[in-house]
Design a protein around this motif. Structure first.
Motif, PDB file in Angstrom:
ATOM      1  N   ASP A  34      23.044  18.247 -21.378  1.00 17.61           N
ATOM      2  CA  ASP A  34      23.855  17.491 -20.426  1.00 17.61           C
ATOM      3  C   ASP A  34      24.069  16.049 -20.872  1.00 17.61           C
ATOM      4  O   ASP A  34      24.033  15.114 -20.065  1.00 17.61           O
ATOM      5  CB  ASP A  34      23.219  17.510 -19.029  1.00 17.61           C
ATOM      6  CG  ASP A  34      23.412  18.836 -18.311  1.00 17.61           C
ATOM      7  OD1 ASP A  34      24.112  19.718 -18.861  1.00 17.61           O
ATOM      8  OD2 ASP A  34      22.862  19.007 -17.213  1.00 17.61           O
ATOM      9  N   GLY A  35      24.254  15.861 -22.173  1.00 18.86           N
ATOM     10  CA  GLY A  35      24.518  14.539 -22.713  1.00 18.86           C
ATOM     11  C   GLY A  35      23.286  13.682 -22.944  1.00 18.86           C
ATOM     12  O   GLY A  35      23.406  12.547 -23.420  1.00 18.86           O
ATOM     13  N   VAL A  36      22.104  14.211 -22.613  1.00 18.93           N
ATOM     14  CA  VAL A  36      20.853  13.461 -22.797  1.00 18.93           C
ATOM     15  C   VAL A  36      20.105  14.047 -23.983  1.00 18.93           C
ATOM     16  O   VAL A  36      19.846  15.256 -24.032  1.00 18.93           O
ATOM     17  CB  VAL A  36      19.969  13.524 -21.530  1.00 18.93           C
ATOM     18  CG1 VAL A  36      18.667  12.754 -21.757  1.00 18.93           C
ATOM     19  CG2 VAL A  36      20.725  12.953 -20.332  1.00 18.93           C
ATOM     20  N   ASN A  37      19.750  13.211 -24.933  1.00 18.36           N
ATOM     21  CA  ASN A  37      19.014  13.649 -26.110  1.00 18.36           C
ATOM     22  C   ASN A  37      17.529  13.775 -25.750  1.00 18.36           C
ATOM     23  O   ASN A  37      16.886  12.780 -25.397  1.00 18.36           O
ATOM     24  CB  ASN A  37      19.199  12.657 -27.256  1.00 18.36           C
ATOM     25  CG  ASN A  37      18.877  13.274 -28.602  1.00 18.36           C
ATOM     26  OD1 ASN A  37      19.417  14.309 -28.957  1.00 18.36           O
ATOM     27  ND2 ASN A  37      17.988  12.630 -29.343  1.00 18.36           N
ATOM     28  N   LEU A  38      17.002  14.996 -25.801  1.00 16.11           N
ATOM     29  CA  LEU A  38      15.606  15.252 -25.465  1.00 16.11           C
ATOM     30  C   LEU A  38      14.817  15.528 -26.737  1.00 16.11           C
ATOM     31  O   LEU A  38      15.124  16.453 -27.494  1.00 16.11           O
ATOM     32  CB  LEU A  38      15.485  16.437 -24.512  1.00 16.11           C
ATOM     33  CG  LEU A  38      16.088  16.262 -23.117  1.00 16.11           C
ATOM     34  CD1 LEU A  38      15.895  17.522 -22.288  1.00 16.11           C
ATOM     35  CD2 LEU A  38      15.476  15.059 -22.407  1.00 16.11           C
ATOM     36  N   PHE A  39      13.803  14.726 -26.962  1.00 18.34           N
ATOM     37  CA  PHE A  39      12.902  14.899 -28.093  1.00 18.34           C
ATOM     38  C   PHE A  39      11.835  15.926 -27.721  1.00 18.34           C
ATOM     39  O   PHE A  39      11.403  16.006 -26.573  1.00 18.34           O
ATOM     40  CB  PHE A  39      12.248  13.555 -28.421  1.00 18.34           C
ATOM     41  CG  PHE A  39      11.122  13.637 -29.416  1.00 18.34           C
ATOM     42  CD1 PHE A  39      11.378  13.553 -30.776  1.00 18.34           C
ATOM     43  CD2 PHE A  39       9.804  13.773 -28.989  1.00 18.34           C
ATOM     44  CE1 PHE A  39      10.335  13.618 -31.696  1.00 18.34           C
ATOM     45  CE2 PHE A  39       8.761  13.839 -29.907  1.00 18.34           C
ATOM     46  CZ  PHE A  39       9.031  13.761 -31.264  1.00 18.34           C
TER      47      PHE A  39
END
Length: 314
Positions: A34-39
């Motif tokens: 959803d457009g959020v970069n999750l590490f």
């Protein structure tokens, strides 16, 4: 750690060292949801039974750095950083709603992105309300739950530590908000790691120093205040989560730092009301018990997981 825990930890550590010339590799990856970069951190065979490890406050997936190599020979372990934590994106609050509902929704979509259709949960602190939202929404996906100082009962937030938070939840005035801000200071972050530790010399200062560096990023403390306030949305859900436990009886292992002043053992025992077959072990440690007791926790997890999950090659 008692004598039995020491023996278990020594046996599993010896097995692990004997089975591997080198520790299993941990990979560091990211995925956009959803457009959020999750590490996230990942270790273990891709085709092995999966474990989703959900961190607490003010930590990140870094808290699992010792545990993951101890289990990665037989399980696929994935530990994400929530938005605003660790190496994940920290969009400003006007671009992303920092609520437990929204974080859980994002992590739910994250599991699909990394190919987790069925998985065990490891939950600690914030990880419990995130994980229990996933479990109650998708009970068919959950193979087992490991709880480490993560609450789902009113008894677990009845202590002195929670009085100020409850006053703030009832009245989000500037004065009450100001009283909450010290929880984001370096002294409090260190206290969360050191208070209740059996042997403070075994708790790496890198852990709280890293957490504080993330907290001190411009704009992050306002993000954390949003989530701290959103914690008020969790107690009203306890009854639903307890109903999930009673109906579906997920296999549960409870490994709890008994010296925790935030989530004391009064929050551990009530699980047994709804899950009488759950396995409970109290550790002589504090809130972040993994800092001292990753080998002991892994030693409890391995036979528990072997009973309830089919390991790779097993």
């Amino acid at each position: 750690m008692n004598i039995r825990q020491c023996i278990l930890a020594a046996l599993w550590l010896a097995w692990s060292l004997g089975a591997h010339a080198a520790p299993p590799e941990v990979s560091y990856r990211s995925v956009k949801v959803d457009g959020v970069n999750l590490f996230y951190r990942e270790a273990g065979p891709k085709d092995a039974p999966a474990i989703l490890l959900l961190h607490g406050f003010p930590a990140s997936s870094h808290m699992f750095r010792h545990l993951m190599p101890l289990l990665a020979d037989r399980y696929r372990l994935i530990a994400p950083d929530y938005p605003g934590f660790g190496q994940s994106d920290m969009p400003p609050p006007d671009k992303f709603t920092y609520s437990f509902d929204n974080v859980a929704s994002l992590i739910d979509k994250f599991t699909a992105s990394v190919g987790l259709s069925r998985y065990a949960l490891y939950v600690q602190d914030y990880g419990a309300p995130v994980g229990y939202r996933l479990a109650s929404a998708h009970p068919e996906r959950i193979t087992a739950i490991v709880v480490q100082n993560g609450n789902a009962y009113d008894e677990g937030i009845a202590g002195e530590f929670w009085a100020q938070s409850k006053a703030w939840w009832a009245d989000r005035s500037e004065a009450n908000t100001g009283k909450m801000r010290p929880i984001l200071d370096a002294g409090t972050t260190k206290w969360q790691y050191m208070e209740g530790a059996r042997n403070p010399e075994h708790v790496s200062p890198d852990a709280w120093t890293l957490d504080q560096a993330y907290l001190d990023r411009p704009g992050n403390k306002e993000i954390q205040l949003e989530l701290l306030y959103s914690y008020s949305s969790n107690p009203p859900r306890y009854a639903a989560w307890q109903a999930y436990f009673r109906k579906y009886q997920p296999p549960m292992l409870i490994v709890w730092g008994k010296n925790d002043k935030i989530f004391p053992p009064t929050g551990a025992y009530p699980y047994l009301r709804d899950l009488p077959k759950a396995e409970l072990h109290l550790l002589d440690s504090g809130h972040f018990a993994l800092e001292e007791d990753s080998p002991a926790i892994a030693a409890y997890m391995r036979p528990f997981l072997q009973r309830h999950l089919k390991p790779a090659g097993g």
